[in-house]
Write a protein that holds these residues in place. Structure first.
Motif, short mmCIF file in Angstrom:
data_model
loop_
_atom_site.label_atom_id
_atom_site.label_comp_id
_atom_site.label_asym_id
_atom_site.label_seq_id
_atom_site.Cartn_x
_atom_site.Cartn_y
_atom_site.Cartn_z
N ASP A 11 -14.57 -0.24 12.26
CA ASP A 11 -14.56 -1.45 12.02
C ASP A 11 -13.86 -2.34 11.18
N ALA A 12 -12.66 -2.73 11.83
CA ALA A 12 -11.70 -3.13 10.84
C ALA A 12 -12.20 -4.73 10.74
N ALA A 13 -12.47 -5.31 11.48
CA ALA A 13 -12.75 -6.70 11.50
C ALA A 13 -13.63 -7.20 10.50
N ALA A 14 -14.67 -6.11 10.19
CA ALA A 14 -15.60 -6.41 9.14
C ALA A 14 -15.21 -6.57 7.68
N TRP A 15 -13.98 -6.07 7.51
CA TRP A 15 -13.21 -5.81 6.31
C TRP A 15 -11.80 -6.93 6.28
N GLU A 16 -11.56 -7.48 7.18
CA GLU A 16 -10.48 -8.49 7.25
C GLU A 16 -10.51 -9.44 6.12
N PRO A 17 -11.84 -10.09 5.73
CA PRO A 17 -11.86 -10.87 4.58
C PRO A 17 -11.25 -10.30 3.30
N THR A 18 -11.19 -9.07 3.06
CA THR A 18 -10.44 -8.62 1.95
C THR A 18 -8.96 -8.73 1.85
N GLY A 19 -8.46 -9.00 2.96
CA GLY A 19 -7.09 -9.12 3.14
C GLY A 19 -6.32 -7.57 3.09
N TRP A 20 -7.00 -6.62 2.68
CA TRP A 20 -6.44 -5.27 2.95
C TRP A 20 -6.18 -4.70 4.33
N PRO A 21 -5.19 -4.01 4.67
CA PRO A 21 -4.93 -3.33 5.88
C PRO A 21 -6.17 -2.24 5.96
N VAL A 22 -6.65 -2.24 7.03
CA VAL A 22 -7.74 -1.25 7.53
C VAL A 22 -7.44 -0.20 8.47
N TRP A 23 -7.77 1.09 8.15
CA TRP A 23 -7.35 2.04 9.13
C TRP A 23 -8.69 2.98 9.22
N PRO A 24 -8.65 3.65 10.87
CA PRO A 24 -9.84 4.20 10.78
C PRO A 24 -10.17 5.91 9.97
N ASP A 25 -9.13 6.32 9.54
CA ASP A 25 -9.41 7.45 8.94
C ASP A 25 -8.25 7.63 7.71
N VAL A 26 -8.47 8.60 7.00
CA VAL A 26 -7.38 8.86 5.65
C VAL A 26 -6.31 9.06 6.28
N PRO A 27 -5.96 10.00 7.27
CA PRO A 27 -4.65 10.36 7.49
C PRO A 27 -3.83 9.24 8.32
N GLY A 28 -4.49 8.46 9.03
CA GLY A 28 -4.00 7.24 9.40
C GLY A 28 -3.33 6.30 8.37
N ALA A 29 -4.13 6.19 7.35
CA ALA A 29 -3.77 5.22 6.15
C ALA A 29 -2.61 5.82 5.36
N PHE A 30 -2.59 7.28 5.20
CA PHE A 30 -1.33 7.58 4.51
C PHE A 30 -0.19 7.52 5.46
N ALA A 31 -0.35 7.86 6.83
CA ALA A 31 0.85 7.67 7.56
C ALA A 31 1.47 6.29 7.57
N SER A 32 0.45 5.27 7.53
CA SER A 32 1.14 4.09 7.63
C SER A 32 1.94 3.70 6.18
N LEU A 33 1.48 4.40 5.03
CA LEU A 33 2.33 3.92 3.77
C LEU A 33 3.63 4.81 4.04
N GLY A 34 3.93 5.75 4.65
CA GLY A 34 4.95 6.48 4.68
C GLY A 34 5.24 7.41 3.32
N ALA A 35 6.31 7.94 3.11
CA ALA A 35 6.77 8.89 2.09
C ALA A 35 6.76 8.16 0.85
N PRO A 36 6.35 8.85 -0.30
CA PRO A 36 6.85 7.89 -1.61
C PRO A 36 8.20 7.90 -1.86
N GLY A 37 8.52 6.70 -2.60
CA GLY A 37 9.97 6.52 -2.96
C GLY A 37 10.42 7.66 -3.90
N PRO A 38 11.65 7.39 -4.35
CA PRO A 38 12.62 8.40 -5.04
C PRO A 38 11.67 8.67 -6.30
N VAL A 39 11.80 10.02 -6.73
CA VAL A 39 11.12 10.29 -7.99
C VAL A 39 11.80 9.88 -9.15
#
Length: 245
Positions: free
Chosen positions: A87-115
């Motif tokens: 239910d992403a709509a319920a969390w829209e007032p936070t301003g945070w992007p919302v994903w259904p699961d953990v893998p989807g959130a990490f995939a959206s962020l991509g790989a970390p920048g240079p070490v």
């Protein structure tokens, strides 16, 4: 029974993952804020928060997530994501992007920048701490091919560190990071006393110019109040010689 929120931090992934569980209401917003800011105080590139086991019984309590987003937008500027709810709509007032699961959130962020684009140094409140900071900053800016940022960053860090040595007297952490064409300098200590910026200082006054220097040399600066202290931070870009003068 009083409401409660529990949190677990998983640092074994590309970015820290905080799992929140329990009841979010007016009584539990403070521990949620403290838990998230404590993780963000280490200036991660991104933070994922799993809310799958968090039950919201007061809609206004979502404001704590909106406040954390606003407080940390300039520093550390980490990418934030919620996950674990369909239910992403319920969390829209936070301003945070919302994903259904953990893998989807990490995939959206991509790989970390240079070490190596983030540096943390632990320091004691002793004479010589500021000198060590200047050495670390100079080396890092040279390694990042941004020696033009080193001078002002060293001045700002010196003021921050000397303030801890003179007033807070607690152990501290220097946090340095490269953000595109800018560098951020931050110092975390364990004193609850917040900085006070009082404006111009009389020419005959002794001291009191630390925050004036930080304000003059920084694009933006501020502080975060933590459960066990605070962080003073500044974002700096290159300045031409006339501006620096």
């Amino acid at each position: 029974m009083p409401s409660e929120v529990r949190h677990q931090v998983d640092r074994g992934q590309a970015y820290p993952l905080v799992r929140l569980s329990g009841v979010l209401d007016g009584a539990t917003t403070t521990p949620v804020r403290s838990a998230l800011l404590d993780v963000l105080a280490a200036q991660p590139e991104a933070l994922v928060v799993d809310i799958g086991e968090l039950r919201v019984i007061e809609a206004d309590a979502l404001g704590v997530l909106r406040d954390v987003l606003a407080e940390t937008r300039d520093w550390p500027g980490s990418h934030l994501a919620l996950c674990g709810t369909p239910d992403a709509a319920a969390w829209e007032p936070t301003g945070w992007p919302v994903w259904p699961d953990v893998p989807g959130a990490f995939a959206s962020l991509g790989a970390p920048g240079p070490v190596g684009h983030r540096v943390v140094v632990e320091l004691e409140p002793v004479v010589g701490a500021a000198r060590l900071c200047r050495e670390v900053i100079t080396e890092a800016c040279t390694r990042w091919d941004r020696p033009d940022l080193a001078g002002n960053a060293c001045i700002v860090a010196t003021e921050m560190v000397n303030n801890v040595v003179s007033h807070a007297g607690t152990p501290m952490s220097l946090l340095l990071a490269l953000h595109g064409d800018t560098v951020s300098v931050a110092v975390r200590d364990f004193s609850a006393t917040a900085p006070r910026f009082g404006g111009p200082v009389a020419p005959t006054a002794y001291g009191g110019r630390g925050l004036l220097l930080i304000d003059a040399l920084s694009e933006r600066w501020g502080h975060l109040v933590l459960a066990g202290g605070k962080i003073i931070w500044a974002r700096l870009g290159a300045m031409d010689r006339d501006a620096a003068a």
